[in-house]
Structures are given as C-alpha cells and as structure tokens.
Scaffold this motif. Structure first.
Motif: not given
Length: 422
Positions: A175-180, A207-211, A235-240
């Motif tokens: 949830g807190d480590d993503a690659y794109i 944001e990447i996890e949600n994708a 994922p919950t609590g995504r920051d606007w």
C-alpha cells in the motif's frame, strides 16, 4: 437488346469489381512492404551492436509525505522492485505487459512465489498476446498466486469497448510502495534499453494501487468470463491533495484521459516542452497543439529512437517529420540503443511518467496508465534525465531530412494510410 439502364448497371458493377481488385492489390502490396521491412530489420538487428548509453543514477526526491525515485537503467529498477517484493508483509500487486521467461523474468517469478509462500497475498496480471513467444509453462504459477491473464481475444462484441491490450506496468507492495513506468520485465530491458520508471513511496502510492484494483475488479463484457471470486478492496483514505494524479485509459469504459492530459499540459506551456517517446505517431490534435506551442515561442523538443524495435512504426512515424520540423519542433534521434520511455516535462513544473506512447494504439486503444506530477522537483529531475539523453542523440534538421532518398519518401507515402491503425 439491353436497355441503357441495364448497361449502366453492368458498367457500375464492373467498376466496383475493378475498384475492389485495385484496393486488394494495394493492400496486399502494403502488407508485403511491411513484411519485407520487418524481415530486413530483424536481420540487421542481429548484426547491430548495442553500445552503452548515459543514465541518471536513481535518487529519492523528497515531497514531504511522499518520496519519488526516477529510474533510467533497468538493473537499478529491477533490484529495487525485487527488494520490495522480498520485503512484502501483506500483499503484492504485479502487472506487466511483457514478462520474459529469462533470467530476469525468473527472478521476479521466484520472488512472487516466495512471497506467496510466506503468506503474502499475491495478485498478478499480464497480457497474453504480448507473451505468445514466451514458453507458456513459464506462467505455471502456484494456486497461492491469484492470476489475471488479459486474454488474446475477449468477446467479439461490442467493439471497441472490449478491445485493447493491457499495456500497463505496475507494482504495488503493502500500500505504500509502488512503481509505474515503461519497463517490461526481461533481461533485454535490464541493460540494453533506455526506459524510465518511477517509484512512489508514501500515501500517494494509494493512487497507483487504486489503478490496479479497479482493473482487477473489472468485468468487461466477457473479457474475463469467470465470475469474480477474489475481488480486491479499494484503498481507503486517499488524499485529495496527493502529490500525483494517475490517469488510466480504459477501453471498457471508453475513457481515454491520457491524451487530454497531454493536450492540456501542452496548451499551458510557455517556456519548454520536452518529450521522450518510443513511437511518435500523433493525431492531428496533438500535432497542432505542438505546432501552436512552437509558434508562440515554446522550446519544443522530442527524443525518439533512431531505430526502434518496430521498424514499421518507424516508417509511419517518419511521415510526420517534415511537418514537425518545418513548424519549429526539434527532433533528436537516440543513438545505439532503443529508447522506450514515455515521459514529458514542461516548464519546470509539470511532468508525466507512464506506459502510453504518443500513438493511437496507446491513446485511444489500449489499457494504459500514466502518473502526472505538478511538482517542480519531479519536473526538474526529468529535465536532468532529458539532458542526459540528449548527449546520446543526433539532432535531425529539416535540410537533412529533405535530402533523404526518393525511395524513402515513396515508402513513407505508400504506408501512410496505416497511420490510424498504430
């Protein structure tokens, strides 16, 4: 004695048959030319030596709650991706277009199997078409790994909502480590291709996890015929006010925001637009947007491969060079290696890294994903990468281009009708 009307009908029928024969002959000739070009290119590539190319060492960019790392060399990226998988405690989401069954591909497979073996939830998505040349036994994964194979052919109707390859490349860990980015998985890409990827650590990784989650949970009209048994939680609590925004082209929804993202950013530019793309086959709106920017004094530069891995795409792309160059866009040809990046940086404020090329297949066809930052620190890092790449480029001038051979000009014109397909 036949009537004038019957004679006219007969003549029209003959004309239609003639037009059909001519169209078939032209189409066959175009396909034959593309086949010959491809064969010649395969032979030439076997003799072509790949030389070392400049890269920018990965370093973290501190954005407060988030950290971003930009990768320009596959070995650096793969080492960190594998380390992330090895450190996973809860879940791993892995999505790729190409996944080679070679040493690098096996390293990723082994890491994912080990993660699942220690109780980590592992979800894997890959494109079947892109991996037809990979021995299919390589994709025999244990039942503990959830797999989504983007099929070779979904249900035939309705199109285009059920068309499109899964061209995306993502990795999400806990949830807190993503690659794109643009890197596929394989030894070829580790040290012989110049590509660009980003790592996002912190809350914005959601944001990447949600994708990934939205793609996994999708049921596109028969594309994934089996009923969902392992839907993922969003994922919950995504920051606007997240430090990045993720844009996804989704044929199932007939939504293609990446093209509009580029158009809006280019339209806002007032100093420079620096693009790096593997395949440059833009539509009229994109080319006009670039022309307008150049006309208002913006420094528009595009890096493309001198020779890419798709020779037909090269020939189609070259059909745009004359107009681009004549209207103030500067073109730089990357030498000695395939540049596969899909990046842009504008005015020192805006930047994007992702999977979408500037062609119709990416912008209105495939499943794609791009990250967008409106953060000067990320834009400036991509400027550093662009300037590094320029050191390995040769600028193409309009005079040089117009001196190419008549045969080259004829080939470009002959294949031009295929541009909307790519």
């Amino acid at each position: 004695m036949s009537s004038p009307r019957a004679s006219l009908t007969h003549l029209l029928a003959r004309a239609q048959r003639l037009v059909g024969w001519v169209a078939t002959a032209v189409l066959s000739a175009q396909v034959a030319v593309m086949f010959v070009l491809s064969v010649v290119d395969v032979i030439a590539r076997r003799k072509r030596k790949v030389r070392k190319f400049p890269t920018v060492p990965p370093s973290e960019i501190d954005l407060g709650t988030d950290r971003v790392t930009v990768y320009t060399f596959g070995e650096d990226l793969y080492a960190d991706m594998l380390a992330s998988i090895e450190s996973a405690e809860e879940y791993v989401y892995f999505e790729t277009y190409i996944w080679k069954g070679d040493e690098v591909g096996q390293a990723f497979k082994d890491a994912l199997v080990r993660a699942a073996g220690r109780g980590v939830r592992v979800h894997v998505a890959y494109d079947v078409f892109a991996n037809l040349v990979v021995p299919q036994r390589f994709f025999d994964l244990p039942d503990s790994i959830h797999v989504r194979r983007h099929p070779l052919v979904g249900s035939l109707l309705p199109l285009p909502r059920n068309a499109g390859r899964n061209h995306r490349k993502l990795l999400v860990v806990d949830g807190d480590d993503a690659y794109i980015g643009g890197y596929n998985i394989g030894s070829l890409y580790a040290d012989r291709w110049r590509d660009t990827h980003a790592r996002v650590q912190g809350p914005a990784a959601a944001e990447i996890e949600n994708a990934f989650v939205d793609y996994w949970n999708m049921r596109p009209l028969g594309l994934f015929p089996k009923a969902a048994s392992n839907q993922l939680e969003s994922p919950t609590g995504r920051d606007w006010n997240a430090s990045l925004e993720v844009h996804r082209n989704t044929p199932r929804w007939q939504v293609y925001p990446i093209r509009n993202m580029y158009l809006e950013a280019i339209d806002k530019a007032d100093h420079h637009i620096w693009l790096t793309h593997a395949y440059l086959i833009p539509d009229d709106d994109l080319t006009n947007s670039l022309f307008q920017a150049a006309q208002r004094g913006v420094d528009v530069r595009i890096i493309v491969p001198d020779k890419s891995n798709h020779v037909v795409a090269d020939w189609l792309s070259r059909g745009f060079y004359d107009e681009l160059l004549s209207k103030g866009v500067r073109l730089f040809l990357y030498q000695g290696a395939m540049v596969h990046a899909k990046t842009a940086t504008i005015d020192g404020h805006w930047s994007t890294i992702g999977t979408a090329n500037l062609d119709r297949l990416s912008l209105v066809g495939n499943y794609e994903v791009n990250a967008e930052w409106r953060v000067p620190a990320v834009a400036q890092k991509l400027e550093e990468v662009f300037e590094s790449d320029l050191a390995n480029c040769v600028e193409l001038t309009l005079d040089q281009w117009r001196r190419r051979s008549p045969l080259a000009k004829l080939t470009e014109s002959f294949l031009a009708p295929w541009r909307p397909v790519f």
